[in-house]
Design a protein around this motif. Structure first.
Motif: not given
Length: 179
Positions: A19, A26, A37, A41
């Motif tokens: 993130q 991060n 983005y 994950r």
């Protein structure tokens, strides 16, 4: 200005959250690109290939399980992995949230190209470790770690090397390339 189908291939180090905000280390510490983005994950304790895109439709196609995008992992497990465990992984493993799809799995050697992890994994004096290559098309939460634990070989280190046609290649740890 990035085009509408830009993808970043990032070699995520251990301990980094997928993130761009928050108090923990991060993606913002490594990637200074606007409007990108993560497509999927990679948990904080895992390393390797993370794809980021600035295209929402492409992000969905990469990360949604219905598209069966194959993901390849190098996995260091505790113990000398057995053929029985490999067979179980290949047929599917029962986890608390259901049976996994069959995985493609093979025993492999410690890759000579692999960087040192910081901090290093916990090693036990009298317990060997093994390496496997595992390919899955699902993306359940911490799935690879739960699968190897379910067959008796807890994951010590997890490195994603490929997502579909995108490969980690020789991207340096903590660096990214535009695709």
């Amino acid at each position: 200005m990035a085009n509408s189908n830009s993808i970043l291939l990032f070699n995520k180090p251990f301990g980094i959250l997928c993130q761009f905000s928050g108090n923990m280390k991060n993606l913002s510490h490594y990637i200074n690109e606007k409007d990108f983005y993560p497509a999927g994950r990679l948990d904080k304790d895992s390393e390797g290939l993370l794809l980021l895109t600035n295209n929402g439709k492409l992000q969905h196609q990469i990360s949604h399980p219905k598209f069966d995008k194959e993901k390849t992992y190098l996995v260091q497990v505790e113990g000398k992995v057995t053929e029985e465990a490999i067979w179980q992984l290949r047929k599917g493993v029962r986890l608390k949230d259901g049976l996994t799809k069959p995985a493609k799995v093979k025993i492999t050697e410690h890759p000579d190209w692999l960087w040192r992890r910081v901090p290093p994994i916990r090693m036990r004096k009298n317990i060997p470790t093994s390496w496997i290559e595992l390919k899955i098309t699902e993306g359940k939460n911490r799935q690879v770690r739960r699968m190897t634990a379910a067959v008796g070989f807890p994951t010590l280190r997890l490195i994603r090397t490929r997502i579909g046609d995108w490969k980690l290649g020789d991207i340096a740890l903590g660096k990214y390339e535009r695709f």
